[in-house]
Design a protein around this motif. Structure first.
Motif, PDB file in Angstrom:
ATOM      1  N   GLN A 188       0.833  -1.202   0.000  1.00 26.01           N
ATOM      2  CA  GLN A 188       0.000   0.000   0.000  1.00 26.01           C
ATOM      3  C   GLN A 188       0.873   1.260   0.000  1.00 26.01           C
ATOM      4  OE1 GLN A 188      -2.669   0.349   3.335  1.00 26.01           O
ATOM      5  NE2 GLN A 188      -3.908   1.909   2.334  1.00 26.01           N
ATOM      6  N   ILE A 189       1.907   1.281   0.810  1.00 22.57           N
ATOM      7  CA  ILE A 189       2.811   2.431   0.852  1.00 22.57           C
ATOM      8  C   ILE A 189       3.544   2.558  -0.478  1.00 22.57           C
ATOM      9  CG2 ILE A 189       4.901   3.371   1.918  1.00 22.57           C
ATOM     10  CD1 ILE A 189       3.877   2.172   4.576  1.00 22.57           C
ATOM     11  N   ARG A 190       3.987   1.429  -1.038  1.00 11.92           N
ATOM     12  CA  ARG A 190       4.695   1.451  -2.317  1.00 11.92           C
ATOM     13  C   ARG A 190       3.798   2.015  -3.421  1.00 11.92           C
ATOM     14  NH1 ARG A 190       7.108  -3.722  -2.720  1.00 11.92           N
ATOM     15  NH2 ARG A 190       5.018  -4.478  -3.085  1.00 11.92           N
ATOM     16  N   ASN A 191       2.527   1.625  -3.426  1.00 13.13           N
ATOM     17  CA  ASN A 191       1.595   2.131  -4.435  1.00 13.13           C
ATOM     18  C   ASN A 191       1.336   3.624  -4.266  1.00 13.13           C
ATOM     19  OD1 ASN A 191       1.391  -0.411  -5.568  1.00 13.13           O
ATOM     20  ND2 ASN A 191      -0.481  -0.933  -4.468  1.00 13.13           N
ATOM     21  N   LYS A 192       1.172   4.070  -3.037  1.00  9.94           N
ATOM     22  CA  LYS A 192       0.959   5.497  -2.789  1.00  9.94           C
ATOM     23  C   LYS A 192       2.183   6.309  -3.214  1.00  9.94           C
ATOM     24  CE  LYS A 192      -2.394   5.219   0.951  1.00  9.94           C
ATOM     25  NZ  LYS A 192      -2.704   5.549   2.347  1.00  9.94           N
ATOM     26  N   LEU A 193       3.365   5.783  -2.943  1.00 13.11           N
ATOM     27  CA  LEU A 193       4.587   6.470  -3.340  1.00 13.11           C
ATOM     28  C   LEU A 193       4.697   6.539  -4.858  1.00 13.11           C
ATOM     29  CD1 LEU A 193       7.245   7.811  -2.617  1.00 13.11           C
ATOM     30  CD2 LEU A 193       8.283   5.528  -2.538  1.00 13.11           C
ATOM     31  N   ALA A 194       4.341   5.457  -5.544  1.00 16.16           N
ATOM     32  CA  ALA A 194       4.390   5.449  -7.008  1.00 16.16           C
ATOM     33  C   ALA A 194       3.446   6.492  -7.591  1.00 16.16           C
ATOM     34  CB  ALA A 194       4.044   4.062  -7.536  1.00 16.16           C
TER      35      ALA A 194
ATOM     36  N   PHE B 284       2.378   9.251  -6.069  1.00 15.91           N
ATOM     37  CA  PHE B 284       2.942  10.557  -5.752  1.00 15.91           C
ATOM     38  C   PHE B 284       4.081  10.917  -6.701  1.00 15.91           C
ATOM     39  CE2 PHE B 284       6.402  12.875  -3.704  1.00 15.91           C
ATOM     40  CZ  PHE B 284       5.771  14.088  -3.481  1.00 15.91           C
ATOM     41  N   VAL B 285       4.993   9.983  -6.913  1.00 13.63           N
ATOM     42  CA  VAL B 285       6.140  10.254  -7.781  1.00 13.63           C
ATOM     43  C   VAL B 285       5.660  10.568  -9.186  1.00 13.63           C
ATOM     44  CG1 VAL B 285       8.159   9.192  -8.874  1.00 13.63           C
ATOM     45  CG2 VAL B 285       7.808   8.976  -6.414  1.00 13.63           C
ATOM     46  N   HIS B 286       4.703   9.790  -9.695  1.00 14.23           N
ATOM     47  CA  HIS B 286       4.190  10.048 -11.043  1.00 14.23           C
ATOM     48  C   HIS B 286       3.541  11.437 -11.100  1.00 14.23           C
ATOM     49  CE1 HIS B 286       2.515   9.407 -14.993  1.00 14.23           C
ATOM     50  NE2 HIS B 286       1.354   9.818 -14.520  1.00 14.23           N
ATOM     51  N   GLN B 287       2.716  11.743 -10.129  1.00 14.62           N
ATOM     52  CA  GLN B 287       2.041  13.042 -10.141  1.00 14.62           C
ATOM     53  C   GLN B 287       3.037  14.183 -10.017  1.00 14.62           C
ATOM     54  OE1 GLN B 287      -0.792  12.595  -6.957  1.00 14.62           O
ATOM     55  NE2 GLN B 287      -2.391  11.890  -8.337  1.00 14.62           N
ATOM     56  N   PHE B 288       3.989  14.063  -9.122  1.00 14.13           N
ATOM     57  CA  PHE B 288       4.945  15.140  -8.915  1.00 14.13           C
ATOM     58  C   PHE B 288       5.873  15.296 -10.111  1.00 14.13           C
ATOM     59  CE2 PHE B 288       9.138  16.621  -7.441  1.00 14.13           C
ATOM     60  CZ  PHE B 288       8.773  17.893  -7.043  1.00 14.13           C
ATOM     61  N   LEU B 289       6.536  14.208 -10.490  1.00 17.66           N
ATOM     62  CA  LEU B 289       7.509  14.308 -11.580  1.00 17.66           C
ATOM     63  C   LEU B 289       6.842  14.586 -12.916  1.00 17.66           C
ATOM     64  CD1 LEU B 289      10.047  11.483 -10.736  1.00 17.66           C
ATOM     65  CD2 LEU B 289      10.305  13.931 -10.407  1.00 17.66           C
ATOM     66  N   HIS B 290       5.828  13.812 -13.243  1.00 16.98           N
ATOM     67  CA  HIS B 290       5.213  13.971 -14.566  1.00 16.98           C
ATOM     68  C   HIS B 290       4.333  15.204 -14.635  1.00 16.98           C
ATOM     69  CE1 HIS B 290       2.283  13.367 -17.786  1.00 16.98           C
ATOM     70  NE2 HIS B 290       3.332  12.907 -18.428  1.00 16.98           N
ATOM     71  N   ASP B 291       3.344  15.255 -13.771  1.00 17.18           N
ATOM     72  CA  ASP B 291       2.340  16.314 -13.864  1.00 17.18           C
ATOM     73  C   ASP B 291       2.886  17.691 -13.508  1.00 17.18           C
ATOM     74  OD1 ASP B 291       0.692  14.223 -14.510  1.00 17.18           O
ATOM     75  OD2 ASP B 291      -0.383  14.199 -12.604  1.00 17.18           O
ATOM     76  N   GLU B 292       3.747  17.777 -12.510  1.00 17.43           N
ATOM     77  CA  GLU B 292       4.213  19.079 -12.043  1.00 17.43           C
ATOM     78  C   GLU B 292       5.505  19.552 -12.713  1.00 17.43           C
ATOM     79  OE1 GLU B 292       2.488  21.122 -10.100  1.00 17.43           O
ATOM     80  OE2 GLU B 292       0.916  19.610 -10.081  1.00 17.43           O
ATOM     81  N   MET B 293       6.351  18.632 -13.159  1.00 13.40           N
ATOM     82  CA  MET B 293       7.638  19.054 -13.705  1.00 13.40           C
ATOM     83  C   MET B 293       7.747  18.811 -15.213  1.00 13.40           C
ATOM     84  SD  MET B 293      10.162  17.881 -10.643  1.00 13.40           S
ATOM     85  CE  MET B 293      11.533  18.891 -11.136  1.00 13.40           C
TER      86      MET B 293
END
Length: 55
Positions: free
Chosen positions: A18-24, A26-35
């Motif tokens: 569950q933590i691994r999925n939430k981190l994935a 977050f990383v996708h949203q932050f790196l892809h969507d925001e940067m």
């Protein structure tokens, strides 16, 4: 990014799925969507096709 190289790595494994999925997510949203997606160079790219295309 902006002419600089960034390198990241994990120092341990995340065993809680569950933590691994939430981190994935977050990383996708932050790196892809925001940067990445906001860059004009990215916006010029054609739509992806094939098995690596995200929906």
């Amino acid at each position: 990014m902006n002419g600089e190289a960034y390198q990241a790595y994990w120092v341990s494994e995340i065993f809680d799925e569950q933590i691994r999925n939430k981190l994935a997510i977050f990383v996708h949203q932050f790196l892809h969507d925001e940067m990445i997606a906001k860059k004009k160079e990215y916006k010029k790219l054609p739509e992806p096709t094939g098995r690596y295309a995200f929906s």
